[in-house]
Design a protein around this motif. Structure first.
Motif, mmCIF file in Angstrom:
data_model
loop_
_atom_site.group_PDB
_atom_site.id
_atom_site.type_symbol
_atom_site.label_atom_id
_atom_site.label_comp_id
_atom_site.label_asym_id
_atom_site.label_seq_id
_atom_site.Cartn_x
_atom_site.Cartn_y
_atom_site.Cartn_z
ATOM 1 N N UNK A 121 41.019 59.305 40.174
ATOM 2 C CA UNK A 121 40.698 58.658 38.731
ATOM 3 C C UNK A 121 40.329 57.478 38.469
ATOM 4 N N UNK A 122 39.355 57.098 37.762
ATOM 5 C CA UNK A 122 38.971 55.876 37.502
ATOM 6 C C UNK A 122 39.755 54.916 36.736
ATOM 7 N N UNK A 123 40.995 54.670 37.254
ATOM 8 C CA UNK A 123 42.027 53.890 36.511
ATOM 9 C C UNK A 123 41.686 52.582 36.747
ATOM 10 N N UNK A 124 41.172 51.820 37.745
ATOM 11 C CA UNK A 124 41.063 50.500 37.717
ATOM 12 C C UNK A 124 39.582 50.232 38.426
ATOM 13 N N UNK A 125 38.795 49.442 38.132
ATOM 14 C CA UNK A 125 37.291 49.094 38.710
ATOM 15 C C UNK A 125 37.045 47.591 38.625
ATOM 16 N N UNK A 126 36.415 47.367 39.833
ATOM 17 C CA UNK A 126 36.085 45.966 39.857
ATOM 18 C C UNK A 126 35.135 45.433 38.959
ATOM 19 N N UNK A 127 35.388 44.207 38.203
ATOM 20 C CA UNK A 127 34.532 43.533 37.284
ATOM 21 C C UNK A 127 33.904 42.406 37.539
ATOM 22 N N UNK A 128 34.688 41.570 37.881
ATOM 23 C CA UNK A 128 33.995 39.989 38.518
ATOM 24 C C UNK A 128 35.303 39.238 39.014
ATOM 25 N N UNK A 129 34.529 37.892 39.789
ATOM 26 C CA UNK A 129 35.492 36.990 40.363
ATOM 27 C C UNK A 129 35.531 36.190 39.248
ATOM 28 N N UNK A 130 36.588 35.250 39.589
ATOM 29 C CA UNK A 130 36.777 33.814 38.699
ATOM 30 C C UNK A 130 35.936 32.750 39.195
ATOM 31 N N UNK A 131 34.881 32.022 38.491
ATOM 32 C CA UNK A 131 34.038 31.300 39.066
ATOM 33 C C UNK A 131 34.862 29.958 39.098
ATOM 34 N N UNK A 132 35.517 29.724 39.946
ATOM 35 C CA UNK A 132 36.104 28.349 40.428
ATOM 36 C C UNK A 132 36.201 28.315 41.834
ATOM 37 N N UNK A 133 36.006 26.914 42.063
ATOM 38 C CA UNK A 133 36.215 26.778 43.613
ATOM 39 C C UNK A 133 37.610 26.573 43.810
ATOM 40 N N UNK A 134 38.338 27.447 44.663
ATOM 41 C CA UNK A 134 39.679 27.615 44.846
ATOM 42 C C UNK A 134 40.374 27.062 46.201
#
Length: 698
Positions: A338-351
């Motif tokens: 089932x498509x319960x979770x799907x990748x969206x994007x990364x946090x745009x910070x240097x960590x």
């Protein structure tokens, strides 16, 4: 490294320094023989043997022999003889090498001089380790000062060259130079007199001090980078054979660094330009000059590598990490079910290498600690930072964020003033709390601990709002083990952050340190880690009562050590013990290591049951599948990965039934948090430093 030997090897050419006229017959020409390659290598080998034999002696002297052991007296005498032989072997071998180049060298006088040096060294070490003397403005030994400074920078990942140079090397090198000069003076004088050359004593003393400083630098760099456990604990008792080989190899390398370094100034000053026999150590040959100058560096780099191969992290254990380094990280997620979770994007910070973040209750914002240790607000919809919260933290400073249940306030816990722990050389940090209105982040109040003393707590949630949001509880750690009258937690009124209530350990000080805070209905609970023969205690801080005190059954915990305790739900607690159970056969070794989880009813204190699982420390890391689990919104999300690959899996299950609903093949990552509104899942990569955001559709 503390001076490895009280003497240095002399390789002085008789044609380079003025010779004393000791006799009309010119006996001074017989004071020093030419230095050969074999002599140079022999000196380095003997120098490497010094710390190895010292380790063997320390291991023999500190070996514990059971009182009921067979032939106990014979064993103890054998250990004493072994220690004596180990201590005498290096000085005798040093004397034989020196005798080969110094015909008038006295072995008896040499051993007597070393005895004086050893006594001086023991006096210096006792003075350095005692609590009384203050060295260079601190009670801490210079090596401890340097290691603590390095540890404060390790939270950023591996140290850079600039960070290494910026460490407090001055006190360490000054102490090493002073100790080296004092302990090497008598042996240097003996060698100088035997050579019959003017200035030889000063030259030998300089070489010994230089060698001690270089070896000390090599030791610290090895400890900080290549060696995962301390090498200054000389005895090998209680270690596995791979760990013993690892330590011995590294120590031998440090001794060889000292031996190669002591040779540089003496040989360089005795450089003879005239061509001589091929076996003479001549610097006019390019090979001899290069080897002389680079030998300490080559040995310092080679020793940790050889120790790695010889030790517990050798070829077999290191192969999984090698396979992971050669593996390819998945470029995109592959989902099944089932498509319960799907990748969206990364946090745009240097960590940094261990990303830290907290999602706000509104589900629109997260507060992320970046590589510069600044707390930044990030818009979850875009992953971009919007503003900064407070000033940047220190590299080693821990912090915690907590939102009030109604979402009107944000509390930030960070380090306050430094507090010296009585009768020790250590310090602890007091707590500082700042309260902000949310989401405009205007300052609403501040608490800087003075009285009562509330030291920094290492529990999972040291800061927790009450259910009504009118107060916030702050967990406190005693500087040592809990004592009656020590502060367990403070209740601070909102928004003034004045102390409204104080919870003391009291009679419950007979249990371990505080392990967590949790809201249970309208109350706040705190619990302590059980100690051997001491109970597991749960406290109701709101109503000032003890919920339950549980003494774990000895038959289930004998031979095991408490690792953590947590309140799983309002009605159950989980106590984790790891080790070798008393019923395990002795011959099975690490294969019998387990972790046992006791499940306790928090209302009655009754033991509901227990679960056993293998201890990952005892297993082949290549075959261990690591797992991290979080639950919420009716879902159970499991992250699975192995040390042999950059890839991993996310498995989504129904929380009630455990039924698998989705499986995603992705990069190795662990779930951090689900937003309260059920829209976002935040994860962090295992072998990297990025935060990933998934859209969540329960």
């Amino acid at each position: 490294m503390t001076t490895i030997s009280a003497a240095s090897f002399v390789m002085i050419n008789r044609d380079d320094l003025p010779v004393r006229d000791l006799s009309p017959a010119g006996r001074s020409n017989q004071g020093l023989r030419p230095i050969t390659w074999s002599t140079w290598f022999a000196w380095i080998a003997v120098a490497a043997l010094v710390p190895v034999c010292s380790t063997v002696a320390a291991t023999a002297l500190l070996k514990i022999v059971a009182r009921d052991a067979a032939y106990r007296e014979l064993i103890m005498r054998g250990l004493l003889i072994l220690a004596g032989v180990a201590l005498l072997t290096p000085p005798v071998l040093q004397a034989l090498v020196l005798k080969s180049v110094l015909p008038r060298f006295s072995i008896v006088l040499w051993l007597f001089g070393l005895l004086i040096s050893i006594l001086l060294w023991l006096m210096l070490e006792y003075g350095r380790e005692s609590y009384g003397p203050v060295l260079f403005g601190s009670r801490l030994a210079p090596s401890v000062q340097l290691k603590l400074a390095a540890m404060s920078l390790h939270s950023d990942g591996p140290l850079t060259m600039m960070q290494i140079v910026g460490l407090p090397w001055g006190p360490l090198l000054l102490w090493t130079a002073v100790a080296g000069a004092m302990t090497s003076f008598v042996p240097s004088w003996i060698i100088g007199e035997a050579s019959g050359l003017r200035g030889a004593t000063r030259l030998v003393l300089f070489a010994s001090v230089l060698g001690a400083c270089v070896a000390s630098i090599a030791e610290q760099l090895t400890t900080l980078h290549a060696h995962r456990y301390a090498i200054d604990d000389w005895a090998l008792n209680g270690l596995s054979w791979p760990e013993r080989l690892d330590k011995l190899t590294v120590r031998a390398g440090l001794g060889a660094v000292w031996g190669a370094t002591t040779a540089i100034p003496v040989v360089a000053m005795s450089n003879r330009r005239a061509n001589g026999p091929g076996t003479i150590f001549a610097l006019h040959r390019a090979g001899g000059l290069v080897l002389l100058l680079t030998a300490p560096l080559l040995i310092a780099m080679l020793a940790p590598f050889v120790g790695y191969l010889a030790g517990r992290n050798g070829i077999m254990a290191g192969a999984p990490e090698l396979r992971r380094a050669l593996s390819i990280a998945p470029s995109h997620d592959r989902s099944q079910g089932e498509p319960i979770i799907s990748y969206s994007h990364d946090v745009a910070l240097l960590l940094g290498p261990w990303p830290d973040a907290a999602i706000a209750p509104d589900g629109q914002t997260a507060i992320v600690r970046d590589a510069d240790h600044a707390l930044r607000l990030v818009d979850l919809a875009t992953g971009r930072p919007t503003r900064q919260l407070a000033d940047a933290l220190q590299p080693s400073e821990r912090h915690h964020l907590a939102w009030s249940p109604d979402g009107h306030y944000l509390a930030l816990r960070s380090n306050g003033a430094t507090l010296a722990i009585p009768d020790t050389r250590y310090e602890t940090r007091l707590s500082r709390i700042r309260l902000y209105t949310w989401p405009d982040l205007s300052s609403a109040g501040e608490f800087s601990d003075q009285q009562p003393r509330c030291s920094e707590s290492f529990v999972k949630d040291p800061l927790l709002f009450s259910a009504d949001g009118k107060s916030v509880w702050l967990a406190c750690d005693p500087p040592t083990t809990p004592q009656p009258g020590d502060v367990m937690a403070l209740r601070l009124e909102v928004p003034t952050l004045r102390v409204g209530d104080i919870a003391y350990f009291g009679a419950a000080a007979d249990s371990g340190v505080l392990r967590g805070l949790k809201r249970v209905e309208s109350t706040v609970w705190a619990w302590q880690l059980p100690e051997p023969h001491l109970p597991f205690r749960i406290h109701d801080l709101t109503r000032r009562r003890e919920v339950v005190a549980v003494s774990p059954p000895p038959e289930l915990t004998r031979g095991l050590t408490a690792q953590f305790a947590d309140i799983d739900r309002d009605d159950t607690a989980r106590l984790k013990y790891c080790g070798v159970p008393a019923t395990a056969p002795v011959s099975t070794g690490p294969l019998s290591w387990i972790c046992r989880i006791l499940i306790v009813d928090t209302r009655t204190g009754a033991l509901i049951g227990h679960e056993d699982e293998p201890n990952n420390l005892a297993l082949d890391p290549a075959n261990v599948r690591l797992k991290r689990v979080i639950s919420g919104h009716g879902l159970r999300i499991e992250a699975l990965w192995q040390i042999t690959s950059k890839g991993g899996e996310l498995v989504v299950r129904d929380e009630a039934t455990g039924r698998e609903r989705q499986r995603i093949a992705s990069i190795a990552q662990r779930p951090l948090q689900m937003s309260d509104d059920g829209r976002w899942l935040m994860t962090s990569t295992i072998y990297g430093s990025s935060l990933r955001l998934y859209r969540l559709r329960p």
